[in-house]
Design a protein around this motif. Structure first.
Motif, PDB file in Angstrom:
ATOM      1  N   CYS A  26      78.849  37.902  67.469  1.00 29.34           N
ATOM      2  CA  CYS A  26      80.043  38.489  66.856  1.00 29.34           C
ATOM      3  C   CYS A  26      80.036  40.006  67.028  1.00 29.34           C
ATOM      4  CB  CYS A  26      80.089  38.137  65.366  1.00 29.34           C
ATOM      5  SG  CYS A  26      80.199  36.383  65.030  1.00 29.34           S
ATOM      6  N   PRO A  27      80.227  40.489  68.254  1.00 30.92           N
ATOM      7  CA  PRO A  27      80.171  41.936  68.474  1.00 30.92           C
ATOM      8  C   PRO A  27      81.273  42.721  67.758  1.00 30.92           C
ATOM      9  CG  PRO A  27      80.915  40.798  70.449  1.00 30.92           C
ATOM     10  CD  PRO A  27      80.491  39.743  69.480  1.00 30.92           C
ATOM     11  N   GLN A  28      82.302  42.042  67.306  1.00 32.28           N
ATOM     12  CA  GLN A  28      83.401  42.712  66.613  1.00 32.28           C
ATOM     13  C   GLN A  28      83.056  43.042  65.168  1.00 32.28           C
ATOM     14  OE1 GLN A  28      83.145  39.495  67.236  1.00 32.28           O
ATOM     15  NE2 GLN A  28      84.088  38.290  65.615  1.00 32.28           N
ATOM     16  N   ILE A  29      81.946  42.520  64.663  1.00 29.34           N
ATOM     17  CA  ILE A  29      81.531  42.777  63.289  1.00 29.34           C
ATOM     18  C   ILE A  29      80.399  43.797  63.299  1.00 29.34           C
ATOM     19  CG2 ILE A  29      80.498  41.751  61.222  1.00 29.34           C
ATOM     20  CD1 ILE A  29      81.977  39.185  61.910  1.00 29.34           C
ATOM     21  N   ALA A  30      80.530  44.834  62.489  1.00 30.38           N
ATOM     22  CA  ALA A  30      79.483  45.856  62.378  1.00 30.38           C
ATOM     23  C   ALA A  30      78.287  45.265  61.640  1.00 30.38           C
ATOM     24  CB  ALA A  30      80.013  47.070  61.628  1.00 30.38           C
ATOM     25  N   THR A  31      77.112  45.477  62.191  1.00 34.02           N
ATOM     26  CA  THR A  31      75.895  44.950  61.579  1.00 34.02           C
ATOM     27  C   THR A  31      74.854  46.046  61.450  1.00 34.02           C
ATOM     28  OG1 THR A  31      75.003  44.295  63.732  1.00 34.02           O
ATOM     29  CG2 THR A  31      76.236  42.609  62.495  1.00 34.02           C
ATOM     30  N   ASP A  32      73.922  45.811  60.555  1.00 32.27           N
ATOM     31  CA  ASP A  32      72.753  46.672  60.389  1.00 32.27           C
ATOM     32  C   ASP A  32      71.681  45.800  59.751  1.00 32.27           C
ATOM     33  OD1 ASP A  32      71.108  48.903  60.404  1.00 32.27           O
ATOM     34  OD2 ASP A  32      72.190  49.974  58.844  1.00 32.27           O
ATOM     35  N   SER A  33      70.485  46.341  59.681  1.00 35.31           N
ATOM     36  CA  SER A  33      69.405  45.640  58.995  1.00 35.31           C
ATOM     37  C   SER A  33      68.572  46.661  58.251  1.00 35.31           C
ATOM     38  CB  SER A  33      68.559  44.829  59.985  1.00 35.31           C
ATOM     39  OG  SER A  33      67.996  45.660  60.976  1.00 35.31           O
ATOM     40  N   ALA A  34      67.858  46.175  57.234  1.00 29.70           N
ATOM     41  CA  ALA A  34      67.046  47.045  56.389  1.00 29.70           C
ATOM     42  C   ALA A  34      65.908  46.233  55.793  1.00 29.70           C
ATOM     43  CB  ALA A  34      67.904  47.658  55.278  1.00 29.70           C
ATOM     44  N   GLY A  35      64.938  46.948  55.278  1.00 28.87           N
ATOM     45  CA  GLY A  35      63.817  46.316  54.586  1.00 28.87           C
ATOM     46  C   GLY A  35      63.792  46.752  53.136  1.00 28.87           C
ATOM     47  N   THR A  36      63.239  45.911  52.299  1.00 29.04           N
ATOM     48  CA  THR A  36      63.121  46.281  50.889  1.00 29.04           C
ATOM     49  C   THR A  36      61.942  47.217  50.669  1.00 29.04           C
ATOM     50  OG1 THR A  36      61.840  44.272  50.414  1.00 29.04           O
ATOM     51  CG2 THR A  36      64.231  44.174  50.051  1.00 29.04           C
ATOM     52  N   SER A  37      61.027  47.286  51.621  1.00 27.82           N
ATOM     53  CA  SER A  37      59.872  48.185  51.506  1.00 27.82           C
ATOM     54  C   SER A  37      60.064  49.409  52.400  1.00 27.82           C
ATOM     55  CB  SER A  37      58.600  47.459  51.928  1.00 27.82           C
ATOM     56  OG  SER A  37      58.553  47.335  53.336  1.00 27.82           O
ATOM     57  N   ASP A  38      59.200  50.362  52.222  1.00 26.20           N
ATOM     58  CA  ASP A  38      59.229  51.562  53.062  1.00 26.20           C
ATOM     59  C   ASP A  38      58.077  51.573  54.069  1.00 26.20           C
ATOM     60  OD1 ASP A  38      57.043  52.043  51.437  1.00 26.20           O
ATOM     61  OD2 ASP A  38      57.768  53.970  50.682  1.00 26.20           O
ATOM     62  N   TYR A  39      57.489  50.416  54.319  1.00 28.09           N
ATOM     63  CA  TYR A  39      56.296  50.321  55.174  1.00 28.09           C
ATOM     64  C   TYR A  39      56.513  50.800  56.601  1.00 28.09           C
ATOM     65  CZ  TYR A  39      54.804  46.852  51.617  1.00 28.09           C
ATOM     66  OH  TYR A  39      54.492  46.190  50.466  1.00 28.09           O
ATOM     67  N   HIS A  40      57.683  50.561  57.160  1.00 23.43           N
ATOM     68  CA  HIS A  40      57.875  50.765  58.600  1.00 23.43           C
ATOM     69  C   HIS A  40      59.065  51.647  58.957  1.00 23.43           C
ATOM     70  CE1 HIS A  40      54.854  47.681  59.328  1.00 23.43           C
ATOM     71  NE2 HIS A  40      55.478  46.918  58.461  1.00 23.43           N
ATOM     72  N   ILE A  41      59.509  52.491  58.045  1.00 24.05           N
ATOM     73  CA  ILE A  41      60.693  53.317  58.290  1.00 24.05           C
ATOM     74  C   ILE A  41      60.565  54.050  59.630  1.00 24.05           C
ATOM     75  CG2 ILE A  41      62.000  55.329  57.503  1.00 24.05           C
ATOM     76  CD1 ILE A  41      61.375  54.446  54.619  1.00 24.05           C
ATOM     77  N   GLY A  42      61.606  53.899  60.459  1.00 29.04           N
ATOM     78  CA  GLY A  42      61.651  54.558  61.759  1.00 29.04           C
ATOM     79  C   GLY A  42      60.985  53.798  62.892  1.00 29.04           C
ATOM     80  N   ASP A  43      60.272  52.724  62.568  1.00 25.01           N
ATOM     81  CA  ASP A  43      59.569  51.948  63.597  1.00 25.01           C
ATOM     82  C   ASP A  43      60.514  50.985  64.313  1.00 25.01           C
ATOM     83  OD1 ASP A  43      57.234  53.173  62.792  1.00 25.01           O
ATOM     84  OD2 ASP A  43      56.427  51.416  61.760  1.00 25.01           O
ATOM     85  N   PRO A  44      60.231  50.684  65.586  1.00 22.86           N
ATOM     86  CA  PRO A  44      60.994  49.648  66.287  1.00 22.86           C
ATOM     87  C   PRO A  44      60.580  48.267  65.772  1.00 22.86           C
ATOM     88  CG  PRO A  44      59.205  50.409  67.657  1.00 22.86           C
ATOM     89  CD  PRO A  44      59.199  51.280  66.422  1.00 22.86           C
ATOM     90  N   PRO A  45      61.326  47.239  66.098  1.00 28.45           N
ATOM     91  CA  PRO A  45      60.906  45.886  65.728  1.00 28.45           C
ATOM     92  C   PRO A  45      59.510  45.581  66.268  1.00 28.45           C
ATOM     93  CG  PRO A  45      63.188  45.865  66.408  1.00 28.45           C
ATOM     94  CD  PRO A  45      62.650  47.229  66.739  1.00 28.45           C
ATOM     95  N   TYR A  46      58.821  44.715  65.567  1.00 32.40           N
ATOM     96  CA  TYR A  46      57.452  44.312  65.891  1.00 32.40           C
ATOM     97  C   TYR A  46      57.388  43.751  67.311  1.00 32.40           C
ATOM     98  CZ  TYR A  46      52.875  42.144  64.903  1.00 32.40           C
ATOM     99  OH  TYR A  46      51.558  41.776  64.900  1.00 32.40           O
TER     100      TYR A  46
END
Length: 148
Positions: A26-46
């Protein structure tokens, strides 16, 4: 529904994969993701999750981890969480008067008995996680189409 946020614990496995899979559908829908922790802020996906997703033709290398905030309730139309702990942590930050829905992602896969997306960072089952996320993304796509 035009803006959807996907949330997990660290924002390096489940939620970025869910975001990447859904935005491909669904490229027409804006998406984002987030974590509830601050463990990996700024890191790329695993790395292992990126490799498993890329093997399916899904590139999520452009994503970077960030922490969920109370402001996300106003910024998004729907918040989709990967497990009950994520839901609890997200709801704990809900501003007074906010009506933004928060829902579990796994049940959208259609398997009523499955309530949570297992964390592959711990289970090491990246392909199994992606299978569930793909099925849930298809379910969310149907849900969005019905709500429009």
């Amino acid at each position: 529904m035009r803006k959807i946020l996907f949330v997990c614990l660290g924002n390096i496995c489940r939620s970025p994969a869910a975001e990447a899979l859904f935005r491909a559908r669904c490229p027409q829908i804006a998406t984002d993701s987030a974590g509830t922790s601050d463990y990996h802020i700024g890191d790329p996906p695993y790395g292992p999750m990126q490799a498993a997703a890329l093997a399916r033709g899904v590139d999520m290398s452009d994503l970077r981890a960030r922490q969920f905030s109370a402001g996300d309730f106003a910024a998004f139309d729907l918040i989709v969480v990967m497990d009950h702990a994520n839901r609890h942590d997200v709801e704990a930050l809900r501003p007074s008067g906010s009506t933004t829905p928060v829902m579990l992602f796994a049940p959208m896969a259609g398997a009523a008995a499955v309530q949570e997306v297992p964390d592959p960072y711990y289970t090491r089952d990246f392909d199994g996680c992606l299978d569930l996320l793909e099925a849930a993304a298809a379910g969310l796509q149907r849900h969005v189409a019905l709500s429009d």
